[in-house]
Design an enzyme around this catalytic site. Structure first.
Site, mmCIF file in Angstrom:
data_model
loop_
_atom_site.group_PDB
_atom_site.id
_atom_site.type_symbol
_atom_site.label_atom_id
_atom_site.label_comp_id
_atom_site.label_asym_id
_atom_site.label_seq_id
_atom_site.Cartn_x
_atom_site.Cartn_y
_atom_site.Cartn_z
ATOM 1 N N ASP A 79 -4.819 -35.380 -16.369
ATOM 2 C CA ASP A 79 -5.364 -37.034 -16.615
ATOM 3 C C ASP A 79 -4.689 -38.050 -17.326
ATOM 4 O OD1 ASP A 79 -6.792 -36.010 -14.231
ATOM 5 O OD2 ASP A 79 -8.635 -36.354 -14.490
ATOM 6 N N ASN A 136 -9.418 -47.648 -33.036
ATOM 7 C CA ASN A 136 -10.091 -45.533 -32.328
ATOM 8 C C ASN A 136 -8.554 -45.083 -31.558
ATOM 9 O OD1 ASN A 136 -12.475 -46.290 -32.625
ATOM 10 N ND2 ASN A 136 -12.877 -47.183 -30.773
ATOM 11 N N GLN A 144 -9.328 -51.686 -23.933
ATOM 12 C CA GLN A 144 -8.415 -52.889 -22.614
ATOM 13 C C GLN A 144 -8.047 -53.727 -24.444
ATOM 14 O OE1 GLN A 144 -8.094 -52.337 -19.868
ATOM 15 N NE2 GLN A 144 -9.568 -50.800 -20.134
ATOM 16 N N ASP A 150 -19.772 -52.524 -31.228
ATOM 17 C CA ASP A 150 -18.218 -51.401 -31.974
ATOM 18 C C ASP A 150 -17.088 -52.280 -31.102
ATOM 19 O OD1 ASP A 150 -19.923 -49.643 -33.570
ATOM 20 O OD2 ASP A 150 -19.861 -48.259 -32.386
ATOM 21 N N GLY A 151 -17.690 -53.051 -30.061
ATOM 22 C CA GLY A 151 -16.211 -52.802 -29.258
ATOM 23 C C GLY A 151 -16.375 -54.053 -29.674
ATOM 24 N N ARG A 159 -3.673 -39.162 -10.506
ATOM 25 C CA ARG A 159 -2.886 -38.133 -10.360
ATOM 26 C C ARG A 159 -2.569 -37.395 -11.515
ATOM 27 N NH1 ARG A 159 3.046 -38.431 -7.965
ATOM 28 N NH2 ARG A 159 2.265 -40.183 -6.666
#
Length: 298
Positions: A168, A140, A238, A70-71, A149
């Site tokens: 988050d 996606n 990414q 899938d990537g 934080r």
């Protein structure tokens, strides 16, 4: 339409990639189909003189054969002009929610496609625009988060305040992305043919904040509530990353472009869900025993 040229988009990091590409190229040539390789893939596979520019490959190819997981398909989806070329994705990795078939089914699937026995499934994409500074497209998801934080975000749907998130981060996903990062954050699985936009919070501070599914034509606007805060935006993992300063405004909506996925007669989405997510009844026979170890957006 007769297919005469097929572009190959390959995950060259796989140990067997070179062998698979060589076999596929020979198989295609025996059927009077010309295989095309992008420069970077040809070089990585040890054939630097046999490649061509990716833009030329996308223009010339009648279809694109994606060899990876899938990537790899997500990476292919970020190629300029790819929305005009049907994609047949063969899973030689560990995941296959988006792919059509496994490596063992490669040649029967290609045979079916070459004789015209297939359908094309159009998958919705998202368009993300931030302060007019950049525009990107996601198959996606779009992820807004801070790694150290909690962040405070206000989400608007069609101009109306929806939820003030303290979490988050926030995942804004397509139905195709509902089995990706969104799923690992307790998001709902959505049939990939639907047009919808998923809003899934990442580790929300309040237990009452839950994932939400907006209609496909919704305009999603996200504003940072804390003026001192900065966030990162990830488009399909990414594939594209951006660091945003405080007070950035993020707009997400359905893109005009779609991705065309070739589906063979053997493709069964619900069987894929059962096998990849291990939905099995007692005594049911498993055909895929590989664990889910990799996120499709990774």
């Amino acid at each position: 339409m007769r297919i005469t040229e097929i572009g190959l988009f390959v995950n060259t990091s796989k140990a067997n990639a070179a062998e698979i590409v060589a076999e596929v190229a020979q198989w295609l040539q025996q059927r009077d189909v010309t295989p095309l390789l992008a420069d970077e893939h040809a070089a990585a596979l040890g054939h630097p003189k046999s490649g061509m520019q990716t833009s030329a490959l996308v223009t010339h190819a009648d279809m694109l054969l994606v060899l990876g997981g899938d990537g790899t398909l997500l990476s292919a989806a970020h190629t300029p002009g790819i929305e005009d070329v049907p994609l047949l994705a063969i899973n030689i990795g560990t995941l296959g929610f988006l792919t059509d078939a496994s490596l063992a089914e490669l040649y029967p699937t290609l045979e079916a496609v070459l004789r015209g026995d297939y359908r094309v499934e159009h998958r919705m994409m998202l368009e993300v625009i931030v302060n007019g500074m950049f525009r990107a497209f996601a198959l996606n998801d779009v992820v807004i988060r801070h790694y150290t934080r909690l962040i405070e975000l206000d989400a608007y749907i069609d101009g109306e305040l929806f939820i003030p998130y303290t979490a988050d981060g926030l995942i804004i996903a397509t139905p195709s992305g509902s089995t990706g990062y969104s799923l690992s954050c307790a998001g709902t699985i959505v049939a990939p043919q639907l047009e919808a936009i998923l809003l899934t919070p990442i580790a929300p501070h309040s237990l009452t904040v839950r994932p939400f599914i907006a209609h496909g034509d919704a305009e999603i606007t996200v504003k940072m509530r804390s003026a001192y805060e900065s966030v990162d935006v990830f488009v399909d993992g990414q594939r594209e990353t951006h660091s945003l300063e405080a007070e950035a405004v993020i707009h997400v909506r359905k893109a005009e472009r779609t991705i065309q996925l070739i589906r063979s007669p053997q493709h069964n989405y619900y069987q894929t869900l059962r096998e990849k997510l291990m939905f099995f009844c007692p005594g049911a026979k498993r055909t895929d025993k590989s664990p889910v170890t990799e996120h499709p957006s990774a």
